[in-house]
Write a protein that holds these residues in place. Structure first.
Motif, PDB file in Angstrom:
ATOM      1  N   PHE A 101      -4.404  -3.857   7.935  1.00  0.00           N
ATOM      2  CA  PHE A 101      -4.270  -3.168   6.504  1.00  0.00           C
ATOM      3  C   PHE A 101      -3.659  -1.648   7.160  1.00  0.00           C
ATOM      4  N   LYS A 102      -2.406  -1.359   6.498  1.00  0.00           N
ATOM      5  CA  LYS A 102      -1.685  -0.186   6.761  1.00  0.00           C
ATOM      6  C   LYS A 102      -0.902   0.462   5.468  1.00  0.00           C
ATOM      7  N   GLU A 103      -0.653   1.286   5.543  1.00  0.00           N
ATOM      8  CA  GLU A 103       0.179   2.002   4.483  1.00  0.00           C
ATOM      9  C   GLU A 103       1.700   1.398   4.624  1.00  0.00           C
ATOM     10  N   GLY A 104       2.193   1.216   3.510  1.00  0.00           N
ATOM     11  CA  GLY A 104       3.505   0.733   3.602  1.00  0.00           C
ATOM     12  C   GLY A 104       3.574  -1.066   3.675  1.00  0.00           C
ATOM     13  N   LYS A 105       2.481  -1.512   3.910  1.00  0.00           N
ATOM     14  CA  LYS A 105       2.428  -3.198   4.315  1.00  0.00           C
ATOM     15  C   LYS A 105       1.869  -3.702   3.135  1.00  0.00           C
ATOM     16  N   GLY A 106       2.046  -5.160   2.987  1.00  0.00           N
ATOM     17  CA  GLY A 106       1.557  -5.830   1.920  1.00  0.00           C
ATOM     18  C   GLY A 106       0.166  -6.022   2.035  1.00  0.00           C
ATOM     19  N   VAL A 135       0.968  -1.245   0.095  1.00  0.00           N
ATOM     20  CA  VAL A 135      -0.007  -0.270   0.097  1.00  0.00           C
ATOM     21  C   VAL A 135       1.048   1.205   0.095  1.00  0.00           C
ATOM     22  N   THR A 136       0.832   1.957  -1.225  1.00  0.00           N
ATOM     23  CA  THR A 136       1.576   3.198  -1.118  1.00  0.00           C
ATOM     24  C   THR A 136       1.367   4.209   0.046  1.00  0.00           C
ATOM     25  N   GLU A 137       2.452   4.688   0.505  1.00  0.00           N
ATOM     26  CA  GLU A 137       2.383   5.731   1.896  1.00  0.00           C
ATOM     27  C   GLU A 137       1.601   6.772   1.273  1.00  0.00           C
ATOM     28  N   VAL A 154      -1.699   0.547  -4.932  1.00  0.00           N
ATOM     29  CA  VAL A 154      -0.947  -0.521  -4.704  1.00  0.00           C
ATOM     30  C   VAL A 154      -0.001  -0.625  -5.482  1.00  0.00           C
ATOM     31  N   THR A 155       1.425  -0.646  -5.097  1.00  0.00           N
ATOM     32  CA  THR A 155       2.676  -0.523  -5.752  1.00  0.00           C
ATOM     33  C   THR A 155       3.740  -1.721  -5.660  1.00  0.00           C
TER      34      THR A 155
END
Length: 149
Positions: A96-101, A59-61, A77-78
């Protein structure tokens, strides 16, 4: 009918029933088959438009945006090479968090936005879906190769 003809008729009926059952089972598998694509593959138009598939990555920051009081969430998603915008309506997993898979299942719209029906977050600190980890590795290698040229 002679006993020999009865046996032959039974064998033919059995083979026919087995064939029909096989076709029905294979058709059910085919219609429920969902493929995984990385954001790079989606950007390269390898993913089907209008057909369900999975996309995975990080998940993109700074990309998570909620629509007011609704349960609709916009995020990206990146795979560190390409980024795909995602829209999901529903309750997100606790992890679910930013920067996580993350792996999302849904369809790509004509506008280039992935409409997710389901969002799956990673289970613990070390877990990432194998497809997503592989996609991230490939993107990182491609990025290093392009920087070294």
């Amino acid at each position: 009918m002679k006993p020999r003809h009865k046996k032959l008729a039974m064998i033919v009926a059995g083979v026919t029933a087995l064939g029909i059952a096989s076709v029905l089972v294979l058709n059910a598998f085919q219609s429920n088959l969902v493929f995984f694509f990385s954001p790079t593959q989606v950007a390269a138009k390898e993913a089907p438009i209008g057909k369900s598939f999975r996309i995975g990555g990080l998940v993109t920051e700074g990309s998570v945006q909620r629509e007011g009081m609704s349960t609709t969430v916009h995020f990206s998603v990146t795979d560190t090479s390409h980024t795909i915008p995602v829209v999901y309506t529903g309750i997100l997993p606790d992890l679910f968090k930013e920067g996580k898979g993350v792996v999302a299942q849904g369809k790509m719209s004509d506008k280039g936005v992935f409409q997710a029906d389901e969002v799956l977050a990673k289970h613990d600190e070390n877990y990432m879906p194998p497809e997503a980890a592989e996609a991230l590795e490939k993107a990182a290698k491609a990025q290093k190769a392009s920087l070294s040229e």
